[in-house]
Structure formats: C-alpha cells, structure tokens
Design an enzyme around this catalytic site. Structure first.
Site, PDB file in Angstrom:
ATOM      1  N   ASP A 122      96.402  11.797  93.344  1.00  0.00           N
ATOM      2  CA  ASP A 122      95.118  12.449  93.069  1.00  0.00           C
ATOM      3  C   ASP A 122      94.377  12.778  94.422  1.00  0.00           C
ATOM      4  O   ASP A 122      95.133  11.872  95.370  1.00  0.00           O
ATOM      5  CB  ASP A 122      94.128  11.628  91.941  1.00  0.00           C
ATOM      6  CG  ASP A 122      93.792  10.111  92.599  1.00  0.00           C
ATOM      7  OD1 ASP A 122      93.931  10.152  93.902  1.00  0.00           O
ATOM      8  OD2 ASP A 122      92.951   9.270  91.944  1.00  0.00           O
ATOM      9  N   GLY A 137      91.433  11.686  95.666  1.00  0.00           N
ATOM     10  CA  GLY A 137      90.295  11.036  96.010  1.00  0.00           C
ATOM     11  C   GLY A 137      88.985  11.183  95.546  1.00  0.00           C
ATOM     12  O   GLY A 137      88.085  10.507  95.550  1.00  0.00           O
ATOM     13  N   GLY A 138      88.812  12.475  95.052  1.00  0.00           N
ATOM     14  CA  GLY A 138      87.728  13.070  94.732  1.00  0.00           C
ATOM     15  C   GLY A 138      86.835  12.168  93.445  1.00  0.00           C
ATOM     16  O   GLY A 138      85.829  11.878  93.692  1.00  0.00           O
ATOM     17  N   PHE A 139      87.670  12.147  92.537  1.00  0.00           N
ATOM     18  CA  PHE A 139      87.209  11.511  91.177  1.00  0.00           C
ATOM     19  C   PHE A 139      86.719  10.100  91.615  1.00  0.00           C
ATOM     20  O   PHE A 139      85.656   9.476  91.210  1.00  0.00           O
ATOM     21  CB  PHE A 139      88.261  11.210  90.215  1.00  0.00           C
ATOM     22  CG  PHE A 139      87.729  10.706  89.104  1.00  0.00           C
ATOM     23  CD1 PHE A 139      86.917  11.059  87.987  1.00  0.00           C
ATOM     24  CD2 PHE A 139      88.239   9.264  88.724  1.00  0.00           C
ATOM     25  CE1 PHE A 139      86.624  10.476  87.092  1.00  0.00           C
ATOM     26  CE2 PHE A 139      87.892   8.791  87.697  1.00  0.00           C
ATOM     27  CZ  PHE A 139      87.057   9.062  86.735  1.00  0.00           C
ATOM     28  N   GLN A 164      87.162  23.025  86.842  1.00  0.00           N
ATOM     29  CA  GLN A 164      85.914  22.124  86.582  1.00  0.00           C
ATOM     30  C   GLN A 164      85.115  23.096  85.842  1.00  0.00           C
ATOM     31  O   GLN A 164      85.461  23.915  85.352  1.00  0.00           O
ATOM     32  CB  GLN A 164      85.350  21.636  87.961  1.00  0.00           C
ATOM     33  CG  GLN A 164      85.967  20.572  88.681  1.00  0.00           C
ATOM     34  CD  GLN A 164      85.984  19.257  88.112  1.00  0.00           C
ATOM     35  OE1 GLN A 164      85.362  19.040  86.725  1.00  0.00           O
ATOM     36  NE2 GLN A 164      86.542  18.271  88.605  1.00  0.00           N
ATOM     37  N   GLY A 221      87.059  16.689  85.354  1.00  0.00           N
ATOM     38  CA  GLY A 221      85.792  16.407  84.640  1.00  0.00           C
ATOM     39  C   GLY A 221      85.768  16.314  83.243  1.00  0.00           C
ATOM     40  O   GLY A 221      84.695  16.523  82.467  1.00  0.00           O
ATOM     41  N   ASP A 254      97.573  11.375  82.828  1.00  0.00           N
ATOM     42  CA  ASP A 254      97.869  10.373  83.371  1.00  0.00           C
ATOM     43  C   ASP A 254      96.612   9.250  82.861  1.00  0.00           C
ATOM     44  O   ASP A 254      95.559   9.991  82.535  1.00  0.00           O
ATOM     45  CB  ASP A 254      97.639  10.249  84.907  1.00  0.00           C
ATOM     46  CG  ASP A 254      96.171  10.498  85.226  1.00  0.00           C
ATOM     47  OD1 ASP A 254      95.606  11.501  85.030  1.00  0.00           O
ATOM     48  OD2 ASP A 254      95.508   9.323  85.663  1.00  0.00           O
ATOM     49  N   CYS A 280     111.020  -0.113  68.661  1.00  0.00           N
ATOM     50  CA  CYS A 280     110.775  -0.168  70.291  1.00  0.00           C
ATOM     51  C   CYS A 280     112.046  -0.708  71.021  1.00  0.00           C
ATOM     52  O   CYS A 280     112.535  -1.720  70.582  1.00  0.00           O
ATOM     53  CB  CYS A 280     109.558  -0.643  70.701  1.00  0.00           C
ATOM     54  SG  CYS A 280     109.340  -0.625  72.390  1.00  0.00           S
ATOM     55  N   CYS A 306     112.035  -1.735  74.234  1.00  0.00           N
ATOM     56  CA  CYS A 306     111.615  -2.295  75.422  1.00  0.00           C
ATOM     57  C   CYS A 306     112.088  -3.782  75.609  1.00  0.00           C
ATOM     58  O   CYS A 306     112.517  -4.346  74.537  1.00  0.00           O
ATOM     59  CB  CYS A 306     110.047  -2.259  75.587  1.00  0.00           C
ATOM     60  SG  CYS A 306     109.174  -3.413  74.619  1.00  0.00           S
ATOM     61  N   CYS A 366     110.310  -5.980  73.192  1.00  0.00           N
ATOM     62  CA  CYS A 366     110.623  -6.010  71.639  1.00  0.00           C
ATOM     63  C   CYS A 366     112.043  -6.309  71.417  1.00  0.00           C
ATOM     64  O   CYS A 366     112.198  -6.789  70.130  1.00  0.00           O
ATOM     65  CB  CYS A 366     110.200  -4.399  71.242  1.00  0.00           C
ATOM     66  SG  CYS A 366     108.484  -4.133  70.906  1.00  0.00           S
ATOM     67  N   HIS A 377     105.945  -2.731  77.403  1.00  0.00           N
ATOM     68  CA  HIS A 377     106.114  -2.097  75.962  1.00  0.00           C
ATOM     69  C   HIS A 377     105.078  -0.841  75.986  1.00  0.00           C
ATOM     70  O   HIS A 377     105.520   0.085  75.288  1.00  0.00           O
ATOM     71  CB  HIS A 377     105.551  -3.179  75.029  1.00  0.00           C
ATOM     72  CG  HIS A 377     105.154  -2.666  73.667  1.00  0.00           C
ATOM     73  ND1 HIS A 377     106.196  -2.278  72.717  1.00  0.00           N
ATOM     74  CD2 HIS A 377     104.122  -2.105  73.012  1.00  0.00           C
ATOM     75  CE1 HIS A 377     105.773  -1.918  71.598  1.00  0.00           C
ATOM     76  NE2 HIS A 377     104.387  -1.815  71.856  1.00  0.00           N
TER      77      HIS A 377
END
Lengths: 354, 354
Positions: free
Chosen positions: B60, B62-64, B157, B184, B234, B272, B274, B277, B303
C-alpha cells in the site's frame, strides 16, 4: 531434549522441532495436570497424539515444579499438597498419583516423584530429603506399569554430598530402573560444584543405562556433563533464550536486540542449516524483535534448538571417533572467542530477487 | 492477499504462508518506512529477500494508514506530514516519496498515494478529497519507474457517490495504470452501501485489468465482491482473527476459547488440509489458547489463511465452470447454518500412538 512444558515447545510447530534433529521431547506433569488435565490429555489420545510428536516423550514427575512453589505447598511423608499457580485451587501429588498421571499422559519415560531441595542446604536436611525421595522412588516403581517400549527413571538425590549421592544410587539400583537421572543440581550451586558432584556420582551409576542430568544447561554445561558421563539433558535455555532475542552460536551468544545487528546481512551462524540461518539475515531478525513480531521468537528458538542438537551430534560423533578430548577444548575456545569478524565470515551478497 | 504489515505475516513462517496456496502478499509502506526503514529494506535486498517471499508483493502507499493517524497528521496539497506512532518522530509522505519508498522496498505492485476520507462524509468533502487523490495519482504515476514484471495500480476514490466514482475512474484510466483498486470502502459504511458502490463502480473499470478492493473483508464480503467483478482483496481478518482464537470455516466462525471445544476431538473443519486440521483437535487448540501459548495463534492463523485461499480457489473454479450463481447461495447457506453437528461430522477416533 527440547522442553514442551504444557504440550507445545513454545513458538514452534512440531515439524519445526523435528527439523532440528530432536528425537525426544519433555513434558511437565505439574503443568499438564493443571491444564488441560491428565484425564483430558488421555481422552485426546495421550500426549504424543495431542502435541503431534510420534517420538518418545519424557515427563518430569512434578516434584521439582511443586517444590518451586515455595509457600504455596505443604510437604508430608506421603506426598505434597499445593495450590495451582493458575487459579489457586488445591491439588495433591504423591508418588502413586504422579506415576498414574504420567501413565495417563502416555509418557514414554516416566520419572520418579522426588523431593528436590534448593542448594545450599545442610547435610542433615539433604540426607533427610534424599531418604524421603528414595522411599518415594520405591513407591513410584511400585505404581509404574511396566510395558514394552516404556520405561521409568529413578532420580539420584543428595545435593553436593558424596556419601549421600552414593547411598541414593545404591537405593535406586537396588529397586532397579530403566535409566537414572541426577536431580538436585543446577539449583544455585554453580557450575564448579555441579561438575564436582557429577565427578563422584556418575561413576557409581550402571554403565549401560541412560544417565540424565535434569534441568541442565548451557552449551558448556552440556559438554562438561558429557565429559563426566552424562547422556541426556533437558533445559528451557535454548527456547527461553530464543524468545528473549538471545542466539547461541559456535562463537558464543548474540543479543539480536543489539543495534549492531541492524544492518548485518549475515545469518546468525555460517554453520547452521535452520530456517533462520538459511533464509534470513541478522538485520531481519533484529527488525522482528524491535517490531515485537512473533516470528522473531520462533526463528530464534528454531535456531537455538538446531544449535543444541548440532552440538550434541558433534559431541556424539567425537565420542565414537575417540576425539572428544581434542574437540572439547576447541569448542570452548570458539565459545570464548566471540562473534565472527567480517573477515572470518564475510557479508553475503543478497541473492537476486526472482 | 495475506497481510504482512512490517515484513512478516504475523505468527507465520513464509513456508507456512506458501503452504496455504497464497500467491501474493501485502506489505505496508507506512510501517516499513518507520521500521526498519525503506533504505534498510533496500540494503537487505528488498522486501522479497528480507521476508523470504519470492512471489509478487503489493505494497500500500501509506495513504490509508497516515489518514488513520487522525490528530497526528497534517494534510496539504503537496502531501502529508505526520508523527510516527512508534516514537513520535516527524515524517512526510508525498506521491513522489511514497512511490520512491515502494521502489526501494522493491514492491511488485506499487499503489498510488491517495487520501482516504472516513465515511460518512459530505459530497463536497468527498469530491474535494477525490480530486486531490486524482492529482496525486498523476504525480504517483510520474514518479513510478516502469519495468518488466512490475506494475502500479491507481485507486478509485469518491466514497459512495456514483458521479464521483465515475469521474475518478475516468481520471485514472486517462493516466493509465496496470491495475485499478477501489479505495475508500470498508471504512464504516456497512456491507450494503459497499456493495451498492461496487455495483456502479466496477462496470466502469477496464475489463481486462485487475480490480482490487482494498481492506476487504469477511468471506461473505469477498464472495459479494467477486460477484460484483472484483479480482483481488487484502484484509487482516484471517490473521487477526487467528490471533484472537476465531476460526473461519465453511460453517461460519468458531471461538476456540469457548469451553464447548475443551473435549472436542474433531478438527476445526472436515474439509481443511492445514496443519491445524490435519494434526490437531479443537480440544488441543482450545488448550493452547487457554494456556496463552504462541502455537495457538500460529495454528489458527494458518487455518484461516488456508480457509480464505480455499474459498477463493473454489470461487475461481466456479467462475471457470460458469457455476458461481449456484455456488454462492450454497456458500451463504452453509455459513448461516452454523457449526457441524456431531452427526454431520462425527468425532474421529484418535489414531493409535506409534
């Protein structure tokens, strides 16, 4: 033996523990009986199944930990009553119940329930305590269910007193165990007195059965222990140190919080094949500890366990070759020499990004 | 994309992240510029090398995060001045410096530096902010160094305003980026308004370029996002939830601190693969969280990431088969149905101890 106190080697998956070469781990009766509880572990299929460790597991008897509770416990001839450090609830351990709990945990190696006095202590106090532990050892053996692939170790007590240790060994070998532990050391007496006690204790033990020095220690303690005839050790040092940013290497210890590592692109050690050393720099590990990220403790624990296992493999190979007398002073000189200089261990060029 | 804020996906080794099927991870410019610092990451060979992730990394801008600092930051037409949440030191980000920092990190996908207003906000405030972000997008593009295998995404935005979103898309596509993010959203407007905004925004975006909905979300948010034409997401949810004992499954979420799991020998999910599990019971995971052991957060994060990746693989396969309209209501019905009963998913018999 890496220490897996409450059914996990702190910060590690069992795959990670396996990858260091560890063949046996330790669990703590005291912790496991309080949480999740022995009966619950049994329902989970035993400690091996619960923590996913198919190899052998040794469990301590709870004796040492209960003694560490100080004012929270009350000793009598039959056993110990104590209060849980978690919720204050009252519990009791006797040679019989400790042995039964270790059976429920499905411990591969069960330890006798003993009393472990802090040092220094008067010879009278040590004698009394040792005699009590020997009576408890007989009761522990009585309560143990012998079965193929499982064993029980007696614990030699007697502090730093030669005659008490000798009497303790006689009492235990008369009962007869699958192996023998040396307890009551690494409790404040210092390395010199610990080694002196080993010097007169290990020669008394049966030659062809495992000898286990409990709760020890630094790499130098392990080397000195092996030189004095010890086969097995357990200690929280590599795991606890890993969580507090301390790394063991062939050249002594490093504190990864130290600013001198902030731009060091070298791995912790040029000799290590752990995840931390094969994939990451000291600079990254320093960053992880500064940022208080869980991966820092995980990677350093991994490295320390790998180092301890490698050290023991090296020592074993030297015993088989008959070269331990040459190896030991070299190991000690390297520990004392301190961290590698940049000349001895140059900065690697970071590999190109794929 | 699993979130690796400061150069680590919290509680996970990168091998573990890889094993979940993740192909790309996210890093945070704001966090990394403060610690360990962009120049230091560059010296470490870039973010891929530092964190041992050979696949693509999106950072990202850094704005957010800077906007989230509230009183600690001051906005002007050129950029933002802010105080570090770590030590209060003063820093500045502009479209140019954010892009330069992401270059130093060696981000595979660089994000434009934007301003992200919290919702609700007046249309005037949203218009002003969007126009500023579009000017910053042009400057971010100018500062970006195009190179093979690397790209830069513009960020749409305009809050929940249809005409602002349309103007934002026009401005960005005129500049031209390798992909487009929808920013946004997921800032307090609720799922309904978020979906309504997507309904009129995604059709405006170029069809053959990636669309990324930033900071989203729950499994249901992801499904709804895909149905509305989004390709990438994300969110810290799977990792953060894992650290707080919450597990995502095909049948909704489980809180592993809950006492009802204390004796449940079943894995989290029968579907699952993983580590949690395939090797451990809910009872063990419950124990790890009760004992505050690091392995609890690690196994549950593992998991949750595996679940999120599996969900997206399932959705992708359904898109290719043309069966997403059938799959979506089934997924939602299963989430709503709650945990499997013992009849639907019987207690496994613990395998024999080796």
């Amino acid at each position: 033996m890496p220490v897996g106190t409450v059914g996990t080697v702190k910060g590690m998956t069992m795959d990670a523990v396996r990858s260091t070469g560890a063949g046996i781990v330790l669990g703590n009766t005291y912790h496991l009986m309080l949480r999740p509880g022995a009966e619950r572990v049994r329902k989970m299929g035993g400690l091996h199944r619960m923590m996913d460790w198919p190899g052998p597991i040794l469990t301590d008897s709870g004796g040492f930990q209960v003694m560490s509770l100080g004012a929270l416990r009350k000793l009598d001839a039959d056993g110990v009553t104590f209060n849980s450090h978690i919720d204050g609830s009252t519990h009791r351990l006797t040679p019989e119940s400790s042995t039964r709990i270790q059976h429920a945990l499905n411990a591969t190696i069960t330890m006798c329930f003993d009393e472990c006095p802090a040092l220094p202590a008067t010879p009278e106090r040590l004698a009394e305590s040792m005699e009590l532990s020997m009576r408890w050892a007989a009761r522990s053996r009585e309560a143990f269910v012998p079965r193929e692939g499982y064993g029980q170790f007696g614990i030699v007590q007697g502090g730093t007193e030669r005659d008490l240790r000798a009497r303790s060994v006689r009492a235990l070998t008369e009962i007869g165990f699958e192996g023998y532990a040396i307890g009551g050391l690494a409790v404040g007496e210092g390395q010199e007195l610990m080694f002196a006690t080993l010097d007169f204790t290990t020669p008394l033990l049966p030659e062809r059965q495992a000898r286990y020095l409990m709760g020890v220690g630094t790499p130098d303690d392990l080397l000195g222990g092996v030189e004095r005839g010890v086969d097995m050790f357990d200690c929280v040092m590599p795991t606890r140190a890993g969580r507090t940013a301390r790394a063991y290497t062939e050249r002594g210890t490093l504190n990864l919080r130290n600013a001198r590592h902030a731009d060091d692109l070298r791995p912790l050690s040029p000799h290590c094949d752990c995840l931390a050393c094969t994939r990451h720099s000291r600079a990254y590990l320093h960053h992880l500890f500064r940022a208080e990220e869980m991966l820092g403790p995980t990677l350093l624990t991994w490295h320390n366990l790998a180092y301890y296992q490698r050290l023991m493999r090296t020592i074993r190979a030297a015993i088989l070759d008959g070269t331990l007398p040459d190896l030991a002073p070299r190991l000690r000189a390297h520990w004392a020499a301190g961290d590698w200089t940049e000349d001895e261990f140059p900065q690697p060029i970071p590999p190109p990004v794929p």
